[in-house]
Design a protein around this motif. Sequence first.
Motif, PDB file in Angstrom:
ATOM      1  N   UNK A 189      42.109   0.705  29.171  1.00  0.00           N
ATOM      2  CA  UNK A 189      42.858   1.754  29.873  1.00  0.00           C
ATOM      3  C   UNK A 189      41.887   2.686  30.587  1.00  0.00           C
ATOM      4  N   UNK A 190      40.792   3.016  29.923  1.00  0.00           N
ATOM      5  CA  UNK A 190      39.781   3.865  30.567  1.00  0.00           C
ATOM      6  C   UNK A 190      39.140   3.154  31.759  1.00  0.00           C
ATOM      7  N   UNK A 191      38.937   1.832  31.622  1.00  0.00           N
ATOM      8  CA  UNK A 191      38.361   1.065  32.731  1.00  0.00           C
ATOM      9  C   UNK A 191      39.302   1.056  33.929  1.00  0.00           C
ATOM     10  N   UNK A 192      40.587   0.944  33.664  1.00  0.00           N
ATOM     11  CA  UNK A 192      41.564   0.993  34.763  1.00  0.00           C
ATOM     12  C   UNK A 192      41.501   2.335  35.478  1.00  0.00           C
ATOM     13  N   UNK A 194      38.921   4.303  35.629  1.00  0.00           N
ATOM     14  CA  UNK A 194      37.663   4.381  36.390  1.00  0.00           C
ATOM     15  C   UNK A 194      37.746   3.570  37.679  1.00  0.00           C
ATOM     16  N   UNK A 195      38.408   2.414  37.605  1.00  0.00           N
ATOM     17  CA  UNK A 195      38.568   1.593  38.814  1.00  0.00           C
ATOM     18  C   UNK A 195      39.421   2.318  39.855  1.00  0.00           C
ATOM     19  N   UNK A 196      40.479   2.938  39.359  1.00  0.00           N
ATOM     20  CA  UNK A 196      41.344   3.669  40.295  1.00  0.00           C
ATOM     21  C   UNK A 196      40.566   4.812  40.952  1.00  0.00           C
ATOM     22  N   UNK A 197      39.740   5.491  40.180  1.00  0.00           N
ATOM     23  CA  UNK A 197      38.925   6.576  40.755  1.00  0.00           C
ATOM     24  C   UNK A 197      37.916   6.012  41.743  1.00  0.00           C
ATOM     25  N   UNK A 198      37.328   4.852  41.424  1.00  0.00           N
ATOM     26  CA  UNK A 198      36.357   4.246  42.329  1.00  0.00           C
ATOM     27  C   UNK A 198      37.002   3.830  43.653  1.00  0.00           C
ATOM     28  N   UNK A 199      38.229   3.262  43.503  1.00  0.00           N
ATOM     29  CA  UNK A 199      38.944   2.848  44.717  1.00  0.00           C
ATOM     30  C   UNK A 199      39.300   4.058  45.570  1.00  0.00           C
ATOM     31  N   UNK A 200      39.745   5.124  44.929  1.00  0.00           N
ATOM     32  CA  UNK A 200      40.078   6.338  45.681  1.00  0.00           C
ATOM     33  C   UNK A 200      38.828   6.916  46.341  1.00  0.00           C
ATOM     34  N   UNK A 201      37.706   6.828  45.672  1.00  0.00           N
ATOM     35  CA  UNK A 201      36.471   7.370  46.252  1.00  0.00           C
ATOM     36  C   UNK A 201      35.958   6.492  47.402  1.00  0.00           C
ATOM     37  N   UNK A 202      36.290   5.198  47.363  1.00  0.00           N
ATOM     38  CA  UNK A 202      35.801   4.277  48.408  1.00  0.00           C
ATOM     39  C   UNK A 202      36.704   4.248  49.630  1.00  0.00           C
TER      40      UNK A 202
END
Length: 213
Positions: A189-192, A194-202
């Motif tokens: 759940x934490x990885x999801x 982090x991925x969502x934050x990474x996608x938003x940042x990219x």
Amino acid sequence: MTVTSLIIDSSLDQLLDVSSQTQSDALNLLRLTHPTSETDDPVDSELLHSAIPKTQKTLISHLARLRGSNRSAILALRDTKHATAEARQEVDRLHLQLQNLYYEQRHLRGEIAACESYDHKYQQLPLVAVEDFLERFPKHAADDENTLMVARIAHEHTEREALEHARQGLLKKKQSLIADNKKRRDDLANLDQDLEKFIDAAKPIQKIFEKEI
């Protein structure tokens, strides 16, 4: 059967003897003081005069002995009555004690019957069959029924303790696996996130590349 044959007390025999002698003396004195031509032979007046005092003296002596024997008999009778009363009390006490013992015996027999007919819990235990138990433990082949039942219950107890120990081990292992799975789910759940934050940042970078193309 005469009266004397029924008496076993020597003092009463003595009393009867004295009474008989006293009666004989009284009859002799009566014949001497009131002679009758029909029943008694005529006697000389001097002999009659001398026989009467002697017979009176003997009668008085026998009367004194009779009074003493009668007094002794009365005292002995009192002692006998007292001893009889004490013996009766002892018999009553023993009879009551015997009745109490009979009552206790009936009570104990009832308790024994109740115990023998009681539906004991151990009889409902799913124990190993006797044949299988003796096959596994032949040392109990010569045991009596009670000893054999105790051994079977002890074996069942040991087996259940071992199963309970294994169950507790499996339960701990299950709890450990559940905790491990929960940790992994939390990590995913934490990885999801982090991925969502990474996608938003990219996304801004992606837009820059899209403009250049």
